[in-house]
Design a protein around this motif. Sequence first.
Motif, PDB file in Angstrom:
ATOM      1  N   ALA A 186      27.527  73.549   5.578  1.00 24.45           N
ATOM      2  CA  ALA A 186      28.677  73.892   6.411  1.00 24.45           C
ATOM      3  C   ALA A 186      29.503  72.643   6.704  1.00 24.45           C
ATOM      4  CB  ALA A 186      28.204  74.542   7.711  1.00 24.45           C
ATOM      5  N   LEU A 187      28.824  71.560   7.049  1.00 28.15           N
ATOM      6  CA  LEU A 187      29.532  70.308   7.334  1.00 28.15           C
ATOM      7  C   LEU A 187      30.275  69.815   6.098  1.00 28.15           C
ATOM      8  CD1 LEU A 187      29.937  68.118   9.533  1.00 28.15           C
ATOM      9  CD2 LEU A 187      27.994  66.909   8.531  1.00 28.15           C
ATOM     10  N   GLY A 188      29.630  69.871   4.932  1.00 27.30           N
ATOM     11  CA  GLY A 188      30.280  69.434   3.700  1.00 27.30           C
ATOM     12  C   GLY A 188      31.502  70.257   3.364  1.00 27.30           C
ATOM     13  N   ASN A 189      31.447  71.570   3.585  1.00 24.34           N
ATOM     14  CA  ASN A 189      32.611  72.426   3.341  1.00 24.34           C
ATOM     15  C   ASN A 189      33.772  72.064   4.256  1.00 24.34           C
ATOM     16  OD1 ASN A 189      32.446  74.920   1.388  1.00 24.34           O
ATOM     17  ND2 ASN A 189      30.366  74.651   2.188  1.00 24.34           N
ATOM     18  N   VAL A 190      33.463  71.762   5.498  1.00 25.67           N
ATOM     19  CA  VAL A 190      34.530  71.423   6.449  1.00 25.67           C
ATOM     20  C   VAL A 190      35.190  70.100   6.074  1.00 25.67           C
ATOM     21  CG1 VAL A 190      35.020  70.885   8.878  1.00 25.67           C
ATOM     22  CG2 VAL A 190      33.445  72.736   8.303  1.00 25.67           C
ATOM     23  N   GLU A 191      34.423  69.182   5.521  1.00 24.52           N
ATOM     24  CA  GLU A 191      34.940  67.839   5.223  1.00 24.52           C
ATOM     25  C   GLU A 191      35.874  67.792   4.018  1.00 24.52           C
ATOM     26  OE1 GLU A 191      32.410  64.283   5.491  1.00 24.52           O
ATOM     27  OE2 GLU A 191      30.777  65.692   5.882  1.00 24.52           O
ATOM     28  N   ILE A 192      35.832  68.782   3.137  1.00 25.33           N
ATOM     29  CA  ILE A 192      36.553  68.694   1.858  1.00 25.33           C
ATOM     30  C   ILE A 192      38.028  68.328   2.013  1.00 25.33           C
ATOM     31  CG2 ILE A 192      37.310  70.013  -0.156  1.00 25.33           C
ATOM     32  CD1 ILE A 192      34.686  71.497  -0.066  1.00 25.33           C
ATOM     33  N   PRO A 193      38.822  69.010   2.873  1.00 24.69           N
ATOM     34  CA  PRO A 193      40.249  68.643   2.960  1.00 24.69           C
ATOM     35  C   PRO A 193      40.458  67.181   3.352  1.00 24.69           C
ATOM     36  CG  PRO A 193      39.820  70.733   4.068  1.00 24.69           C
ATOM     37  CD  PRO A 193      38.496  70.131   3.779  1.00 24.69           C
TER      38      PRO A 193
ATOM     39  N   ARG B 251      35.028  64.117  12.866  1.00 23.25           N
ATOM     40  CA  ARG B 251      36.002  65.198  13.050  1.00 23.25           C
ATOM     41  C   ARG B 251      35.368  66.557  12.719  1.00 23.25           C
ATOM     42  NH1 ARG B 251      40.923  67.086  15.019  1.00 23.25           N
ATOM     43  NH2 ARG B 251      41.899  68.506  13.536  1.00 23.25           N
ATOM     44  N   ALA B 252      34.628  66.627  11.612  1.00 19.17           N
ATOM     45  CA  ALA B 252      34.013  67.889  11.204  1.00 19.17           C
ATOM     46  C   ALA B 252      32.970  68.339  12.217  1.00 19.17           C
ATOM     47  CB  ALA B 252      33.382  67.746   9.825  1.00 19.17           C
ATOM     48  N   ASN B 253      32.150  67.428  12.690  1.00 22.36           N
ATOM     49  CA  ASN B 253      31.151  67.782  13.700  1.00 22.36           C
ATOM     50  C   ASN B 253      31.808  68.275  14.981  1.00 22.36           C
ATOM     51  OD1 ASN B 253      28.532  67.401  12.562  1.00 22.36           O
ATOM     52  ND2 ASN B 253      28.865  65.187  12.562  1.00 22.36           N
ATOM     53  N   GLY B 254      32.923  67.627  15.352  1.00 21.21           N
ATOM     54  CA  GLY B 254      33.644  68.061  16.545  1.00 21.21           C
ATOM     55  C   GLY B 254      34.188  69.468  16.410  1.00 21.21           C
ATOM     56  N   LEU B 255      34.732  69.804  15.237  1.00 17.15           N
ATOM     57  CA  LEU B 255      35.275  71.148  15.015  1.00 17.15           C
ATOM     58  C   LEU B 255      34.167  72.195  15.019  1.00 17.15           C
ATOM     59  CD1 LEU B 255      37.930  70.345  12.255  1.00 17.15           C
ATOM     60  CD2 LEU B 255      38.412  71.156  14.567  1.00 17.15           C
TER      61      LEU B 255
ATOM     62  N   ALA C 237      31.395  71.960  16.599  1.00 15.20           N
ATOM     63  CA  ALA C 237      30.959  72.099  17.995  1.00 15.20           C
ATOM     64  C   ALA C 237      31.927  72.972  18.776  1.00 15.20           C
ATOM     65  CB  ALA C 237      30.849  70.707  18.631  1.00 15.20           C
ATOM     66  N   ARG C 238      33.211  72.788  18.550  1.00 11.94           N
ATOM     67  CA  ARG C 238      34.217  73.592  19.240  1.00 11.94           C
ATOM     68  C   ARG C 238      34.069  75.066  18.908  1.00 11.94           C
ATOM     69  NH1 ARG C 238      40.799  73.042  18.357  1.00 11.94           N
ATOM     70  NH2 ARG C 238      41.386  74.886  19.604  1.00 11.94           N
ATOM     71  N   LEU C 239      33.670  75.334  17.656  1.00 15.46           N
ATOM     72  CA  LEU C 239      33.524  76.725  17.223  1.00 15.46           C
ATOM     73  C   LEU C 239      32.107  77.258  17.456  1.00 15.46           C
ATOM     74  CD1 LEU C 239      35.566  76.462  13.932  1.00 15.46           C
ATOM     75  CD2 LEU C 239      36.271  77.585  16.028  1.00 15.46           C
ATOM     76  N   GLY C 240      31.247  76.436  18.074  1.00 12.77           N
ATOM     77  CA  GLY C 240      29.943  76.915  18.499  1.00 12.77           C
ATOM     78  C   GLY C 240      28.901  77.054  17.420  1.00 12.77           C
ATOM     79  N   ILE C 241      29.008  76.301  16.336  1.00 11.95           N
ATOM     80  CA  ILE C 241      27.996  76.417  15.274  1.00 11.95           C
ATOM     81  C   ILE C 241      27.477  75.037  14.854  1.00 11.95           C
ATOM     82  CG2 ILE C 241      28.683  78.648  14.316  1.00 11.95           C
ATOM     83  CD1 ILE C 241      30.327  77.125  12.240  1.00 11.95           C
ATOM     84  N   THR C 242      27.357  74.136  15.806  1.00 12.20           N
ATOM     85  CA  THR C 242      26.820  72.809  15.507  1.00 12.20           C
ATOM     86  C   THR C 242      25.426  72.894  14.916  1.00 12.20           C
ATOM     87  OG1 THR C 242      28.097  71.901  17.354  1.00 12.20           O
ATOM     88  CG2 THR C 242      26.312  70.536  16.480  1.00 12.20           C
TER      89      THR C 242
ATOM     90  N   ARG D 105      37.345  74.303   8.532  1.00 12.53           N
ATOM     91  CA  ARG D 105      37.929  73.653   7.355  1.00 12.53           C
ATOM     92  C   ARG D 105      39.457  73.699   7.417  1.00 12.53           C
ATOM     93  NH1 ARG D 105      36.330  76.458   1.917  1.00 12.53           N
ATOM     94  NH2 ARG D 105      37.770  78.007   2.765  1.00 12.53           N
ATOM     95  N   ALA D 106      40.025  74.835   7.875  1.00 16.40           N
ATOM     96  CA  ALA D 106      41.480  74.971   7.967  1.00 16.40           C
ATOM     97  C   ALA D 106      42.069  73.991   8.974  1.00 16.40           C
ATOM     98  CB  ALA D 106      41.840  76.409   8.347  1.00 16.40           C
ATOM     99  N   LEU D 107      41.266  73.605   9.968  1.00 18.50           N
ATOM    100  CA  LEU D 107      41.764  72.709  11.017  1.00 18.50           C
ATOM    101  C   LEU D 107      41.469  71.238  10.740  1.00 18.50           C
ATOM    102  CD1 LEU D 107      40.603  74.773  14.131  1.00 18.50           C
ATOM    103  CD2 LEU D 107      42.899  74.670  13.154  1.00 18.50           C
ATOM    104  N   MET D 108      40.740  70.964   9.685  1.00 19.65           N
ATOM    105  CA  MET D 108      40.202  69.628   9.457  1.00 19.65           C
ATOM    106  C   MET D 108      41.290  68.561   9.410  1.00 19.65           C
ATOM    107  SD  MET D 108      37.419  67.989   9.137  1.00 19.65           S
ATOM    108  CE  MET D 108      37.043  66.293   8.780  1.00 19.65           C
ATOM    109  N   ASN D 109      42.401  68.840   8.731  1.00 21.44           N
ATOM    110  CA  ASN D 109      43.467  67.842   8.597  1.00 21.44           C
ATOM    111  C   ASN D 109      44.546  67.984   9.652  1.00 21.44           C
ATOM    112  OD1 ASN D 109      42.203  66.698   6.427  1.00 21.44           O
ATOM    113  ND2 ASN D 109      43.506  67.618   4.871  1.00 21.44           N
ATOM    114  N   GLY D 110      44.272  68.780  10.712  1.00 24.06           N
ATOM    115  CA  GLY D 110      45.271  68.957  11.777  1.00 24.06           C
ATOM    116  C   GLY D 110      46.463  69.778  11.338  1.00 24.06           C
TER     117      GLY D 110
END
Length: 654
Positions: A104-111, A125-129, A131-136, A158-163
């Motif tokens: 999950a973390l690797g998928n979020v980091e791709i962008p 950044r990915a860990n923070g997102l 955590a915000r979405l409740g799946i740390t 993942r959609a939010l990763m690059n702001g």
Amino acid sequence: MARSTIVLRGLRREYPSGEATVVALRDLDLTIEPGEMVAVMGASGSGKSTLMNILGCLDRPSSGSYQIAGRETASLDPDELAALRREHFGFIFQRYHLLPELTALGNVEIPAIYAGQSSTERRDRANGLLARLGITDRASHRPNQLSGGQQQRVSIARALMNGADVILADEPTGALDRRSGDEVLRILDELHADGKTVIIVTHDASVAARARRIIELSDGVVVSDRATSTAAAAAAAPAAAAAPPRRSRWPWQSGLDRVGEAFRMAMLAMAAHRLRTFLTMLGIIIGIASVVFIVAVGDAAKRKVLADISSLGTNTIEIFPGKDLGDVRSSKIKTLVLADARALLQQPYIDGVTPTVSTSSTLRHGPLESNALVNGVGEQYFAVKGTKLSAGRFFDASGLRDVSQDVVIDEKTRQTFFSDDPDGPIGKVILVGRVPCRIIGVTQQQQGGFGSSQNLSVYLPYATVQARFLGNSSLRSILVKVNDEVSTKSAEQDVTRFLTVRHRLKDFVILNTDDIRKTITSTTETLTLMIAAIAVISLVVGGIGVMNIMLVSVSERVGEIGVRMAVGARRSDILQQFLIEAVMVCLIGGGLGVGVAYGLAATFNAAVPMFQLGLSTGSIVAAFICSTGIGVVFGYLPARQASFLDPLAALSRD
């Protein structure tokens, strides 16, 4: 990141369908302001998915204008469109489109990898997102270990990763149960409250009601564009959240990160299909092993030939009577005499001279007898030829003066007549023809080489052979050792001139052992090259196998390619990923091939101890260069095909 206003004017999208043309969107005029939450509704085939794909720069309009943040998308090349997707858009797909090999973390980091963020920055950044979405607690799990709602949250992170300031959600609740769907919609509400532009494509009226504006399509035309009862809340929305802060980085650092990601994905893909990867490598393994082993065999053969030729004497030339080596009248030419040998010894480029004569005779000792070659030689003969003793001594100049009947025998003669004699042959008398000779030495056995014979050989002073066996003073040949500082070629020319003047004609021929060495070495190298060329064919076949398997890999991973393009991968990133995979297959195959070659060489050396193989560093380096080249050459076409895939077509085939 600047807030993005979306402007569509006269936008039209057509698709060919056989001989007809299907119009998906008809002359749309739309403006979506920053911070809006818009729902696009319509029945299947109304054009809503086509509109979302064009808005997200996954597809291009057939005509009309589409501007995002003031940029006309029609004028942008594929990499510029990728930059727009990377910097402005975040995609939330109905089917999640997560890469199964990554956590999950690797998928979020791709962008963020394609955006050039450092590993520490994007990991935080990915860990923070998450955590915000409740799946740390699910960050290290792969997609197949997550529920549908959890996968969709990873997709949102993942959609939010690059702001991204524009979130495009395609049926975000379509594959979820009601509870999970409500959670996703709540998250979209929060994103809108953060100032994001949220565009939801849906056919569900209850989902659309969460938006502040509903655009309804029918047959590619806007039939309704209205605000909802919650539209007033939009005015209270805060400003868009800032993009994640980024530390200043050199371009090479970002490029290195992308290479690292490509390498990691290549290794994951190879590990996921181990058997197929090994079978792909097999052609490379066989080809590399064949080439390295054959080069080793050729090199060993060349060393063996040179060692055998060295047994004829190093830096030597031999002079025979006759106009050439095939002269049938050479036996009648008696002009090559001892005086020629003595005159040659006075020349400055000569280190040693030994006259030779020869005849065949019968050896007898006790009840045993055998035919043998009787060699009459000078005292320098053994030094010139590099002959070594296993017992006794050689005769010297006094033996020549006294016409002594001292004889030196070879190892074959010792084995024939004295193998059972515990005292050995030294001091024993042997009959050479009718001449009794005292054995004073035994030569070591030499490797059979050019001119070697299986006959027994004995050596007496040439004066003894002339007087007691031949009855004349002519010579069979004159063996000359050339000074180490002089080339045998120039010495041959000087000897030719010198003897021609002495004899007043050229009635002799010179055998240059260096010419023999060069000829045989050249022949050996040519044969090795020919056999290696045949082995290279297996490398080419292996390379074609790599290309075929990589083409299959591209077709199997079209969905992955589409996802990577959707989150901002450049064409060069896709090309690099598949090219690295092909090169890695060939490099690992090359390493295994060298290992196989070592195994073959060790087996051969154990089985044939007299013919030792050694793998040269040059051939190993060449093998790795060759395998890398095969990976690049045969991997380029599949990699290029992958990089030129249309992102929308790739996503739709997943």
